[in-house]
Design a protein around this motif. Structure first.
Motif, short mmCIF file in Angstrom:
data_model
loop_
_atom_site.label_atom_id
_atom_site.label_comp_id
_atom_site.label_asym_id
_atom_site.label_seq_id
_atom_site.Cartn_x
_atom_site.Cartn_y
_atom_site.Cartn_z
N PHE A 22 0.83 -1.19 0.00
CA PHE A 22 0.00 0.00 0.00
C PHE A 22 0.86 1.24 0.00
N HIS A 23 0.24 2.32 -0.39
CA HIS A 23 0.95 3.59 -0.48
C HIS A 23 0.03 4.69 0.03
N GLY A 24 0.61 5.81 0.28
CA GLY A 24 -0.17 6.93 0.77
C GLY A 24 0.62 8.21 0.73
N GLN A 25 -0.04 9.24 1.19
CA GLN A 25 0.61 10.53 1.30
C GLN A 25 0.01 11.25 2.50
N ALA A 26 0.80 12.11 3.07
CA ALA A 26 0.34 12.87 4.24
C ALA A 26 1.05 14.22 4.21
N PRO A 27 0.39 15.25 4.73
CA PRO A 27 1.06 16.56 4.77
C PRO A 27 2.27 16.53 5.70
N LEU A 28 3.23 17.34 5.38
CA LEU A 28 4.45 17.43 6.17
C LEU A 28 4.14 17.73 7.64
N SER A 29 3.10 18.48 7.89
CA SER A 29 2.75 18.83 9.27
C SER A 29 2.39 17.61 10.12
N ASP A 30 2.06 16.48 9.51
CA ASP A 30 1.79 15.25 10.25
C ASP A 30 3.07 14.63 10.81
N PHE A 31 4.21 15.05 10.30
CA PHE A 31 5.51 14.54 10.73
C PHE A 31 6.20 15.66 11.51
N LYS A 32 5.88 15.77 12.78
CA LYS A 32 6.28 16.91 13.61
C LYS A 32 7.79 17.15 13.64
N GLU A 44 0.25 26.05 0.66
CA GLU A 44 0.05 24.61 0.57
C GLU A 44 1.19 23.82 1.20
N GLN A 45 0.82 22.85 2.02
CA GLN A 45 1.80 21.98 2.70
C GLN A 45 2.45 21.01 1.71
N PRO A 46 3.77 20.81 1.80
CA PRO A 46 4.38 19.73 1.00
C PRO A 46 3.82 18.39 1.47
N LEU A 47 3.75 17.45 0.57
CA LEU A 47 3.24 16.12 0.90
C LEU A 47 4.38 15.12 0.97
N VAL A 48 4.31 14.26 1.96
CA VAL A 48 5.23 13.13 2.06
C VAL A 48 4.53 11.96 1.37
N HIS A 49 5.15 11.45 0.30
CA HIS A 49 4.61 10.31 -0.44
C HIS A 49 5.38 9.08 0.01
N TRP A 50 4.67 7.98 0.24
CA TRP A 50 5.33 6.77 0.69
C TRP A 50 4.66 5.54 0.11
#
Length: 184
Positions: A22-32, A44-50
């Motif tokens: 599986f894959h996903g993405q989350a805004p950088l702000s989720d990774f404190k 706009e927040q950068p997205l972390v893609h994984w």
């Protein structure tokens, strides 16, 4: 068989047995912790893609080895330490992890092994692992490949220059004594 997996409470063995992917993405702000290294973000927040993939590698006479293959990427806004302007630093991770039954085994095998070894957990947080791995990719000195503005490599302080010109040479007295002796 389809099973939904949670990135924050991943049962790694089940994920590997199911050949989970599986894959996903989350805004950088989720990774404190990672966001703390970034410049203040306006807009706009950068997205972390994984992306994560589980694999169970069979072994003769054993339960097999549980593997987690992980890739993640983000562009982290930072201050270029050469030109002091904003730079979007690309961070990319592509790693595989082998899981073992407990922390003691992980510590012992990690020292003797080329691969990354982690301890199995019933509620493994994949997002924390992603953040840890991206943090290790943050450069100590972030900078552009080519700065967008000319970089000034000298410092001029007009007050210092003026003070140096006005100051009398302390050896000027000796110079006048030498002038008198050379005439003799």
């Amino acid at each position: 068989m389809s099973k939904d997996f949670s990135a924050t409470r991943l049962e790694v063995r089940n994920f590997a047995q199911a050949d989970g992917h599986f894959h996903g993405q989350a805004p950088l702000s989720d990774f404190k912790r990672l966001a703390a290294d970034a410049l203040a973000i306006t807009g706009e927040q950068p997205l972390v893609h994984w992306e994560a993939e589980g694999e169970l590698v069979e072994e003769t006479g054993g339960a097999g080895h549980v593997w987690l293959h992980l890739s993640a990427e983000v562009e982290l806004p930072m201050t270029c330490q050469r030109c002091l302007t904003e730079a979007h630093i690309p961070l990319y991770v592509d790693r595989s992890f082998r899981f073992v039954t407990d922390e003691a085994t992980a510590e012992l095998e990690d020292d003797d092994s080329d691969e990354d070894v982690l301890a199995m957990s019933s509620e493994f947080n994949l997002l924390e692992l992603i953040e840890d791995e991206l943090l290790m990719e943050v450069p100590v000195v972030p900078r552009h490949e080519v700065c967008p503005v000319p970089v000034k490599l000298e410092v001029v302080d007009p007050d210092f220059e003026q003070a140096s010109e006005e100051k009398k040479n302390p050896f000027a007295v000796l110079q006048s004594l030498n002038v008198g002796k050379s005439a003799d």
